[in-house]
Motif scaffolding. Structure first.
Motif, mmCIF file in Angstrom:
data_model
loop_
_atom_site.group_PDB
_atom_site.id
_atom_site.type_symbol
_atom_site.label_atom_id
_atom_site.label_comp_id
_atom_site.label_asym_id
_atom_site.label_seq_id
_atom_site.Cartn_x
_atom_site.Cartn_y
_atom_site.Cartn_z
ATOM 1 N N ILE A 98 0.795 -1.183 0.084
ATOM 2 C CA ILE A 98 0.155 0.019 -0.124
ATOM 3 C C ILE A 98 0.732 1.141 0.017
ATOM 4 C CG2 ILE A 98 -1.752 1.465 1.340
ATOM 5 C CD1 ILE A 98 -2.728 -1.429 2.325
ATOM 6 N N GLY A 99 1.883 1.218 0.833
ATOM 7 C CA GLY A 99 2.704 2.370 0.904
ATOM 8 C C GLY A 99 3.603 2.605 -0.244
ATOM 9 N N LEU A 100 4.171 1.390 -1.020
ATOM 10 C CA LEU A 100 4.772 1.597 -2.289
ATOM 11 C C LEU A 100 3.918 2.290 -3.528
ATOM 12 C CD1 LEU A 100 7.230 0.938 -3.993
ATOM 13 C CD2 LEU A 100 6.029 -1.435 -4.445
ATOM 14 N N ALA A 101 2.703 1.797 -3.626
ATOM 15 C CA ALA A 101 1.779 2.358 -4.518
ATOM 16 C C ALA A 101 1.631 3.808 -4.228
ATOM 17 C CB ALA A 101 0.425 1.617 -4.669
ATOM 18 N N SER A 102 1.298 4.224 -3.028
ATOM 19 C CA SER A 102 1.043 5.636 -2.906
ATOM 20 C C SER A 102 2.300 6.365 -2.796
ATOM 21 C CB SER A 102 0.161 5.788 -1.428
ATOM 22 O OG SER A 102 1.312 5.422 -0.350
ATOM 23 N N MET A 103 3.321 6.016 -2.258
ATOM 24 C CA MET A 103 4.632 6.604 -2.561
ATOM 25 C C MET A 103 5.174 6.893 -3.967
ATOM 26 S SD MET A 103 6.874 8.517 -0.841
ATOM 27 C CE MET A 103 8.391 9.066 -0.888
ATOM 28 N N ALA A 104 4.748 5.915 -4.533
ATOM 29 C CA ALA A 104 5.351 5.987 -6.320
ATOM 30 C C ALA A 104 4.223 7.011 -6.870
ATOM 31 C CB ALA A 104 4.779 4.595 -7.086
ATOM 32 N N VAL A 131 12.323 8.097 -11.296
ATOM 33 C CA VAL A 131 12.613 8.610 -9.867
ATOM 34 C C VAL A 131 11.544 8.487 -8.944
ATOM 35 C CG1 VAL A 131 13.101 10.951 -8.815
ATOM 36 C CG2 VAL A 131 14.215 10.516 -11.084
ATOM 37 N N GLY A 132 10.277 8.609 -9.279
ATOM 38 C CA GLY A 132 9.184 8.562 -8.404
ATOM 39 C C GLY A 132 9.229 6.955 -7.867
ATOM 40 N N GLY A 133 9.536 5.951 -8.766
ATOM 41 C CA GLY A 133 9.478 4.755 -8.494
ATOM 42 C C GLY A 133 10.826 4.186 -7.501
ATOM 43 N N ALA A 134 11.985 4.841 -7.805
ATOM 44 C CA ALA A 134 13.117 4.724 -7.115
ATOM 45 C C ALA A 134 12.962 5.127 -5.498
ATOM 46 C CB ALA A 134 14.278 5.218 -7.695
ATOM 47 N N LEU A 135 12.504 6.196 -5.719
ATOM 48 C CA LEU A 135 12.044 6.812 -4.187
ATOM 49 C C LEU A 135 11.219 5.930 -3.491
ATOM 50 C CD1 LEU A 135 11.586 10.508 -4.936
ATOM 51 C CD2 LEU A 135 13.462 9.817 -3.839
ATOM 52 N N ALA A 193 10.768 2.740 -3.849
ATOM 53 C CA ALA A 193 11.285 1.521 -3.815
ATOM 54 C C ALA A 193 12.206 1.514 -2.322
ATOM 55 C CB ALA A 193 12.179 1.075 -4.777
ATOM 56 N N ILE A 194 12.985 2.720 -2.474
ATOM 57 C CA ILE A 194 13.880 2.787 -1.110
ATOM 58 C C ILE A 194 12.971 3.167 -0.163
ATOM 59 C CG2 ILE A 194 15.571 4.608 -0.161
ATOM 60 C CD1 ILE A 194 16.732 5.006 -3.189
ATOM 61 N N ASN A 195 12.040 3.944 -0.062
ATOM 62 C CA ASN A 195 11.307 4.000 1.166
ATOM 63 C C ASN A 195 10.337 2.896 1.505
ATOM 64 O OD1 ASN A 195 9.545 6.102 2.805
ATOM 65 N ND2 ASN A 195 7.926 5.274 1.897
ATOM 66 N N THR A 196 10.162 1.995 0.687
ATOM 67 C CA THR A 196 9.375 0.913 1.009
ATOM 68 C C THR A 196 10.379 -0.285 1.775
ATOM 69 O OG1 THR A 196 7.856 0.858 -0.727
ATOM 70 C CG2 THR A 196 8.221 -1.232 0.235
ATOM 71 N N ALA A 197 11.407 -0.133 1.223
ATOM 72 C CA ALA A 197 12.475 -1.330 1.759
ATOM 73 C C ALA A 197 12.904 -0.672 3.330
ATOM 74 C CB ALA A 197 13.985 -1.035 1.129
ATOM 75 N N ILE A 198 13.033 0.607 3.650
ATOM 76 C CA ILE A 198 13.302 1.121 4.745
ATOM 77 C C ILE A 198 12.064 0.711 5.647
ATOM 78 C CG2 ILE A 198 13.763 3.076 6.109
ATOM 79 C CD1 ILE A 198 15.547 4.118 3.667
ATOM 80 N N GLY A 199 11.045 1.016 4.872
ATOM 81 C CA GLY A 199 9.728 0.818 6.010
ATOM 82 C C GLY A 199 9.389 -0.622 6.356
ATOM 83 N N PHE A 200 9.807 -1.337 5.529
ATOM 84 C CA PHE A 200 9.547 -2.688 5.475
ATOM 85 C C PHE A 200 10.314 -3.243 7.010
ATOM 86 C CE2 PHE A 200 10.619 -7.325 4.976
ATOM 87 C CZ PHE A 200 9.301 -8.118 5.017
ATOM 88 N N GLY A 252 5.744 10.449 -5.683
ATOM 89 C CA GLY A 252 6.932 10.609 -6.303
ATOM 90 C C GLY A 252 6.901 11.131 -7.768
ATOM 91 N N LEU A 253 5.959 10.396 -8.207
ATOM 92 C CA LEU A 253 5.367 10.851 -9.741
ATOM 93 C C LEU A 253 4.936 12.180 -9.915
ATOM 94 C CD1 LEU A 253 5.294 10.072 -12.871
ATOM 95 C CD2 LEU A 253 2.881 9.057 -12.363
ATOM 96 N N ALA A 254 4.064 12.565 -8.861
ATOM 97 C CA ALA A 254 3.360 14.118 -8.802
ATOM 98 C C ALA A 254 4.532 14.886 -8.525
ATOM 99 C CB ALA A 254 2.306 13.804 -8.106
ATOM 100 N N MET A 255 5.219 14.617 -7.937
ATOM 101 C CA MET A 255 6.338 15.631 -7.230
ATOM 102 C C MET A 255 7.637 15.650 -8.311
ATOM 103 S SD MET A 255 5.074 16.781 -4.670
ATOM 104 C CE MET A 255 6.324 17.847 -3.988
ATOM 105 N N THR A 256 8.105 14.568 -8.827
ATOM 106 C CA THR A 256 9.097 15.056 -9.884
ATOM 107 C C THR A 256 8.789 14.728 -11.555
ATOM 108 O OG1 THR A 256 9.467 12.534 -10.017
ATOM 109 C CG2 THR A 256 10.564 13.691 -8.438
ATOM 110 N N GLY A 257 7.484 14.237 -11.430
ATOM 111 C CA GLY A 257 7.532 14.288 -13.067
ATOM 112 C C GLY A 257 7.874 12.830 -13.705
ATOM 113 N N SER A 258 8.620 12.292 -13.045
ATOM 114 C CA SER A 258 9.193 10.871 -13.597
ATOM 115 C C SER A 258 8.842 9.624 -13.043
ATOM 116 C CB SER A 258 11.026 11.413 -13.349
ATOM 117 O OG SER A 258 11.622 10.113 -13.619
ATOM 118 N N ILE A 259 8.660 8.645 -13.913
ATOM 119 C CA ILE A 259 8.093 7.197 -13.518
ATOM 120 C C ILE A 259 9.643 6.736 -12.532
ATOM 121 C CG2 ILE A 259 7.622 5.098 -14.054
ATOM 122 C CD1 ILE A 259 5.627 6.442 -15.907
#
Length: 75
Positions: free
Chosen positions: A17-23, A35-39, A41-48, A26-33
């Motif tokens: 759920i967090g991965l989907a919302s963060m993606a 960069v948004g996806g990388a952010l 993924a990193i957030n999800t790994a740390i959060g997990f 990230g997409l909305a803030m950067t305009g890049s799939i």
């Protein structure tokens, strides 16, 4: 006490759920799939990892739990 399997299942579902919302954020803030996806993924790994450790620590704490049919509270 929760089983480790239950804790891991909860962590995986919560992080999906967090991965989907963060993606999306990230997409909305950067305009890049990418960069948004990388952010995300990193957030999800740390959060997990944080969530699993947090839940396992709380699984060892008896404060605030009810036990048995009589509803006896500890703490």
């Amino acid at each position: 006490m929760e089983t480790r399997r239950r804790t891991l299942t909860k962590a995986i579902l919560w992080n999906l759920i967090g991965l989907a919302s963060m993606a999306l954020v990230g997409l909305a803030m950067t305009g890049s799939i990418a960069v948004g996806g990388a952010l995300a993924a990193i957030n999800t790994a740390i959060g997990f990892v944080s969530y699993v450790l947090y839940e396992r620590c709380w699984a060892r704490v008896s404060w605030g739990r009810t036990v048995g049919q009589g509803g006896v509270r500890h703490g």
